[in-house]
Write a protein that holds these residues in place. Structure first.
Motif, mmCIF file in Angstrom:
data_model
loop_
_atom_site.group_PDB
_atom_site.id
_atom_site.type_symbol
_atom_site.label_atom_id
_atom_site.label_comp_id
_atom_site.label_asym_id
_atom_site.label_seq_id
_atom_site.Cartn_x
_atom_site.Cartn_y
_atom_site.Cartn_z
ATOM 1 N N MET A 118 50.953 56.137 -92.610
ATOM 2 C CA MET A 118 51.440 54.846 -92.128
ATOM 3 C C MET A 118 52.592 55.074 -91.153
ATOM 4 O O MET A 118 53.471 55.895 -91.393
ATOM 5 C CB MET A 118 51.909 53.999 -93.314
ATOM 6 C CG MET A 118 52.371 52.600 -92.920
ATOM 7 S SD MET A 118 52.769 51.604 -94.369
ATOM 8 C CE MET A 118 51.134 51.365 -95.066
ATOM 9 N N ASN A 119 52.581 54.355 -90.057
ATOM 10 C CA ASN A 119 53.640 54.522 -89.061
ATOM 11 C C ASN A 119 54.938 53.889 -89.545
ATOM 12 O O ASN A 119 54.921 52.938 -90.331
ATOM 13 C CB ASN A 119 53.221 53.878 -87.743
ATOM 14 C CG ASN A 119 52.070 54.620 -87.102
ATOM 15 O OD1 ASN A 119 52.137 55.825 -86.921
ATOM 16 N ND2 ASN A 119 51.012 53.886 -86.810
ATOM 17 N N PRO A 120 56.071 54.389 -89.046
ATOM 18 C CA PRO A 120 57.353 53.798 -89.449
ATOM 19 C C PRO A 120 57.423 52.322 -89.063
ATOM 20 O O PRO A 120 56.882 51.911 -88.037
ATOM 21 C CB PRO A 120 58.374 54.625 -88.667
ATOM 22 C CG PRO A 120 57.685 55.896 -88.332
ATOM 23 C CD PRO A 120 56.233 55.545 -88.158
ATOM 24 N N PHE A 121 58.091 51.537 -89.883
ATOM 25 C CA PHE A 121 58.278 50.119 -89.565
ATOM 26 C C PHE A 121 59.683 49.839 -89.067
ATOM 27 O O PHE A 121 60.010 48.722 -88.731
ATOM 28 C CB PHE A 121 57.980 49.247 -90.788
ATOM 29 C CG PHE A 121 58.866 49.529 -91.964
ATOM 30 C CD1 PHE A 121 60.096 48.915 -92.096
ATOM 31 C CD2 PHE A 121 58.462 50.423 -92.945
ATOM 32 C CE1 PHE A 121 60.914 49.179 -93.175
ATOM 33 C CE2 PHE A 121 59.275 50.698 -94.038
ATOM 34 C CZ PHE A 121 60.508 50.078 -94.145
ATOM 35 N N MET A 122 60.522 50.894 -89.023
ATOM 36 C CA MET A 122 61.903 50.728 -88.583
ATOM 37 C C MET A 122 62.163 51.588 -87.357
ATOM 38 O O MET A 122 61.636 52.691 -87.249
ATOM 39 C CB MET A 122 62.853 51.118 -89.706
ATOM 40 C CG MET A 122 64.313 50.759 -89.455
ATOM 41 S SD MET A 122 65.268 52.104 -88.735
ATOM 42 C CE MET A 122 65.607 53.118 -90.174
ATOM 43 N N ALA A 123 62.963 51.065 -86.446
ATOM 44 C CA ALA A 123 63.363 51.827 -85.259
ATOM 45 C C ALA A 123 64.846 51.639 -85.024
ATOM 46 O O ALA A 123 65.410 50.580 -85.330
ATOM 47 C CB ALA A 123 62.577 51.366 -84.032
ATOM 48 N N LYS A 129 57.322 47.150 -80.730
ATOM 49 C CA LYS A 129 56.402 46.220 -81.396
ATOM 50 C C LYS A 129 54.984 46.795 -81.406
ATOM 51 O O LYS A 129 54.267 46.716 -82.410
ATOM 52 C CB LYS A 129 56.429 44.873 -80.663
ATOM 53 C CG LYS A 129 55.448 43.829 -81.192
ATOM 54 C CD LYS A 129 55.971 43.119 -82.412
ATOM 55 C CE LYS A 129 55.046 41.975 -82.827
ATOM 56 N NZ LYS A 129 55.548 41.261 -84.014
ATOM 57 N N ASP A 130 54.601 47.365 -80.296
ATOM 58 C CA ASP A 130 53.266 47.933 -80.170
ATOM 59 C C ASP A 130 53.030 49.054 -81.171
ATOM 60 O O ASP A 130 51.914 49.263 -81.636
ATOM 61 C CB ASP A 130 53.080 48.460 -78.742
ATOM 62 C CG ASP A 130 51.678 48.974 -78.510
ATOM 63 O OD1 ASP A 130 50.737 48.168 -78.568
ATOM 64 O OD2 ASP A 130 51.535 50.205 -78.286
ATOM 65 N N ARG A 131 54.076 49.763 -81.510
ATOM 66 C CA ARG A 131 53.946 50.863 -82.471
ATOM 67 C C ARG A 131 53.995 50.387 -83.919
ATOM 68 O O ARG A 131 53.965 51.187 -84.837
ATOM 69 C CB ARG A 131 55.031 51.907 -82.230
ATOM 70 C CG ARG A 131 54.784 52.721 -80.982
ATOM 71 C CD ARG A 131 55.733 53.876 -80.824
ATOM 72 N NE ARG A 131 55.353 54.700 -79.681
ATOM 73 C CZ ARG A 131 54.447 55.667 -79.721
ATOM 74 N NH1 ARG A 131 53.847 55.952 -80.856
ATOM 75 N NH2 ARG A 131 54.149 56.351 -78.636
ATOM 76 N N GLY A 132 54.112 49.112 -84.108
ATOM 77 C CA GLY A 132 54.109 48.585 -85.468
ATOM 78 C C GLY A 132 55.478 48.393 -86.072
ATOM 79 O O GLY A 132 55.599 48.110 -87.273
ATOM 80 N N VAL A 133 56.523 48.526 -85.247
ATOM 81 C CA VAL A 133 57.884 48.349 -85.757
ATOM 82 C C VAL A 133 58.125 46.880 -86.086
ATOM 83 O O VAL A 133 57.779 45.990 -85.318
ATOM 84 C CB VAL A 133 58.912 48.843 -84.712
ATOM 85 C CG1 VAL A 133 60.326 48.413 -85.088
ATOM 86 C CG2 VAL A 133 58.826 50.350 -84.574
ATOM 87 N N ARG A 134 58.743 46.624 -87.227
ATOM 88 C CA ARG A 134 59.096 45.263 -87.607
ATOM 89 C C ARG A 134 60.594 45.056 -87.699
ATOM 90 O O ARG A 134 61.069 43.922 -87.739
ATOM 91 C CB ARG A 134 58.437 44.908 -88.945
ATOM 92 C CG ARG A 134 56.927 44.912 -88.897
ATOM 93 C CD ARG A 134 56.336 44.130 -90.046
ATOM 94 N NE ARG A 134 56.670 44.673 -91.344
ATOM 95 C CZ ARG A 134 56.047 45.706 -91.926
ATOM 96 N NH1 ARG A 134 55.059 46.299 -91.277
ATOM 97 N NH2 ARG A 134 56.407 46.134 -93.117
#
Ligand SMILES: [Zn+2]
Length: 343
Positions: free
Chosen positions: A1-6, A78-83
């Motif tokens: 799963m990709n990270p959701f935080m940046a 956003k495109d990378r799945g960051v929330r």
């Protein structure tokens, strides 16, 4: 799963990364409908993964705040799945209630910039978004929990005045900003926080106090019987920056256990409900036409393939989109786990 935080950081944070303070893999700039983003890194820590975006590039201060492509940066994350986006920002205090080397979880913004694009929706009648709370309350709480756990000295509120720069403020301007209710000065948070809201993302900021704003005098901070000179101030600020990797690592752990109460993911709901835009955020933007030679054409799934490392013309990781882009089906095993009212 990709990270959701940046984390979006400036040159001091990037210097840490360059010096090896993070275990990081360079993913590079990402192509978006708004141009290339700043370089993105995938960082690993004992307590979780996160993305790091170097706001000013990779060669010192090569991009001053006025010329940062804020829209591409937010879109790429956003495109990378960051929330959830955490901005790491240097700031100068407008009053002496804030101590050099201490942290502040910003609570509000006064936008004094004048040369930046502040919306994804130019000439479209969208982007009428309420700005309270300005920062995500759940993410701010997680930041405060993290700073407490790390025994950091911090304040959990501070009104941040974002100025255009790159020059610093005049004494008269500093007095004006203080009279507005400003407490911290910086050049980073606008329009980032507003753009993140337009893409329904959680956004909050940790500021560290590097110095005091210009007063027009030779005043120097006087602490514990000693004058804190310029070198002393710089050492304090450097010490604050050097704790960033540890803070982000701890934040990964805190966020995993955070049950969000925010409504950031529905900040554009009123435009969606009125039919002005669809609920798939990717359909809100025109995609740039790929050069004929570079276009790999549609894949067997009917979805155009990546044009570079990461940019997805259709729905990103964790979901598949139907051929007419009208339906998104969550991928097997994908779950909503952070900062969602429904989590
Ligand atoms: Zn939120």
């Amino acid at each position: 799963m990709n990270p959701f935080m940046a984390c979006i950081g400036g040159t001091a944070a990037y210097d840490l990364l360059r010096e090896g303070a993070f275990v990081a893999q360079r993913l590079g700039p990402q192509r978006t409908p708004f141009g290339l983003s700043a370089p993105i890194y995938l960082c690993e820590s004992r307590l979780g993964e996160f993305y790091f975006l170097s706001r000013h590039g990779e060669s010192g201060y090569e991009l001053v705040p006025s010329f940062v492509n804020y829209r591409a940066n937010i879109y790429a994350l956003k495109d990378r799945g960051v929330r959830a986006i955490v901005s790491w920002s240097e700031t100068r205090a407008l009053c002496h209630n804030y101590t050099i080397g201490h942290y502040v979880v910003a609570s509000d913004v006064i936008d004094e910039t004048h040369s930046r694009t502040h919306t994804f929706f130019e000439n479209r009648g969208l982007g009428v978004v309420r700005q309270w709370p300005v920062f995500c309350p759940s993410l701010r709480e997680a930041l405060a929990t993290t700073l407490t756990a790390e025994n950091c000295q911090y304040k959990d509120h501070g009104v941040y005045v974002c100025i255009e720069g790159p020059r610093r403020e005049t004494p008269a301007e500093a007095a004006k900003y203080a009279s507005f209710g400003g407490q911290l000065l910086g050049m980073s948070l606008a329009p980032e926080v507003f753009l993140a809201k337009e893409l329904q993302m959680c956004y909050a900021s940790i500021c560290y106090v590097a110095s005091y704003a210009e007063t027009g005098s030779e005043f120097r901070p006087f602490e514990q019987g000693r004058i804190l000179d310029v070198a002393g101030q710089a050492a304090r600020a450097r010490a604050a920056v050097e704790r960033l990797p540890r803070i982000l690592e701890r934040l990964c752990d805190v966020l995993r256990r955070t049950r969000g109460v925010c409504h950031c993911e529905s900040s554009m709901q009123h435009h969606i409900a009125s039919g002005q835009i669809g609920w798939d955020w990717r359909t809100w933007f025109e995609l740039p036409a790929a050069p004929p030679q570079a276009s790999p054409g549609p894949t067997s799934s009917g979805r155009a393939a990546d044009v570079n490392s990461g940019f997805k013309p259709a729905v990103g990781r964790g979901a598949e989109v139907s051929a007419d882009r009208s339906e998104i089906v969550p991928a097997a095993g994908s779950v909503r786990r952070f900062l969602s009212p429904r989590s």
